[in-house]
Design an enzyme around this catalytic site. Structure first.
Site, PDB file in Angstrom:
ATOM      1  N   SER A   1      43.193 -26.521  92.177  1.00 53.17           N
ATOM      2  CA  SER A   1      44.425 -25.767  92.392  1.00 53.17           C
ATOM      3  C   SER A   1      45.579 -26.548  91.816  1.00 53.17           C
ATOM      4  O   SER A   1      45.633 -27.760  91.927  1.00 53.17           O
ATOM      5  CB  SER A   1      44.661 -25.543  93.891  1.00 53.17           C
ATOM      6  OG  SER A   1      45.906 -24.925  94.106  1.00 53.17           O
ATOM      7  N   CYS A   2      46.495 -25.855  91.184  1.00 47.40           N
ATOM      8  CA  CYS A   2      47.668 -26.548  90.655  1.00 47.40           C
ATOM      9  C   CYS A   2      48.941 -25.852  91.091  1.00 47.40           C
ATOM     10  O   CYS A   2      49.998 -26.067  90.528  1.00 47.40           O
ATOM     11  CB  CYS A   2      47.612 -26.638  89.129  1.00 47.40           C
ATOM     12  SG  CYS A   2      47.669 -25.035  88.327  1.00 47.40           S
TER      13      CYS A   2
END
Length: 282
Positions: free
Chosen positions: A114-115
């Site tokens: 996840s960013c």
């Protein structure tokens, strides 16, 4: 199967009868991907095809596009205190001139963990980093009958699933339904990365004349990986996410979900499906 599977003792209860027996489980271990010596990402995967997985991951990140972009991939020794090689850390060395991602904590490329990207930002990230627009010329055309045959063909190619029941799979098929390649992994995204990575290593990108078939659901991440590899059609046995449908509609990807028996839902790219009767538009 080597490190792909492991044996564990289990208590088995069947219709009130209790016994102990060994059970075969799919192995799950972390893989750290380094890029030119710098840590980039960690994914949980089933050991095997690690170099292809790393290469495919970097295709989806927009770093690699051709075999010439890749100089080599090696396992890293010294990943533990005693300096032994766990075969859980790989270093990808790119050719001179390849543009590298931002290694800072706020880097903006999409990753398999996840960013912080979501919605429109995610769609924009794929659109701006995709090397090849989905441009199958002449257009890939597939009948519903051919699509309906793909899940069974994928299932019959899952060697490790037969022993463990715990692996996802991804396969590439030709427009005629020929099985081109298949990979298994505890994660669907890893199985797709292994397929794409092998194609990159064989200088086979973009995969513009293929169908990607996956077990389980079609997430945004899987649609993203298909688009980044130039694949025009993604089919899944379960549901897509709303963002996967949005991405497919925006990029021209044909997205098929709930592909079970002779039934399926086409969420985007219906023009690639050859129908005997005109499609009904509500």
């Amino acid at each position: 199967m080597g490190r792909v599977t492991e044996r564990r003792k289990v208590l088995r209860i069947r219709d009130g009868a209790v016994s102990t027996r060994p059970d075969t489980l799919v192995a799950e271990e972390p893989l750290e991907i380094r890029l030119n010596g710098k840590p980039l990402a960690i994914t949980m995967r089933t050991p095997g095809d690690d170099f292809a997985l790393a290469a495919g991951f970097l295709v989806s990140e927009g770093v690699l596009a051709t075999a010439s972009d890749l100089q080599n991939i090696v396992y890293c020794a010294g990943a533990t205190v005693d300096g032994s090689n766990t075969y859980n850390v790989v270093d990808v060395k790119t050719a001179p001139g390849v543009t590298l991602p931002d290694f800072s904590l706020e880097r903006n490329v999409y990753t398999s963990s996840s960013c912080g990207l979501c919605g429109k930002a995610s769609l924009d990230a794929v659109r701006t980093t995709a090397r090849w627009p989905i441009a199958d010329t002449p257009p890939l055309r597939v009948t519903p009958e051919l699509l309906a045959s793909l899940p069974d063909r994928l299932r019959s190619a899952q060697r490790v699933f037969d022993r463990t029941g715990g692996l996802h799979a991804a396969a590439l098929f030709s427009a005629e339904g020929e099985l081109l390649d298949t990979r298994e992994d505890v994660g669907r995204h890893n199985a797709v990365d292994k397929l794409v990575g092998r194609a990159l290593q064989n200088d086979g990108l973009p995969l513009s004349r293929t169908i990607l078939m996956v077990s389980g659901r079609a997430s945004f991440e899987l649609a993203q990986k298909a688009v980044m590899a130039g694949i025009p059609m993604l089919a899944a046995v379960s549901a897509p996410s709303s963002l996967a449908v949005d991405l497919a509609a925006e990029t021209g990807l044909t997205l098929v979900g709930f592909l079970r028996g002779s039934s399926m839902n086409v969420y985007a790219g219906v023009d690639r499906i050859t129908l005997q009767e005109p499609a009904i538009h509500n």
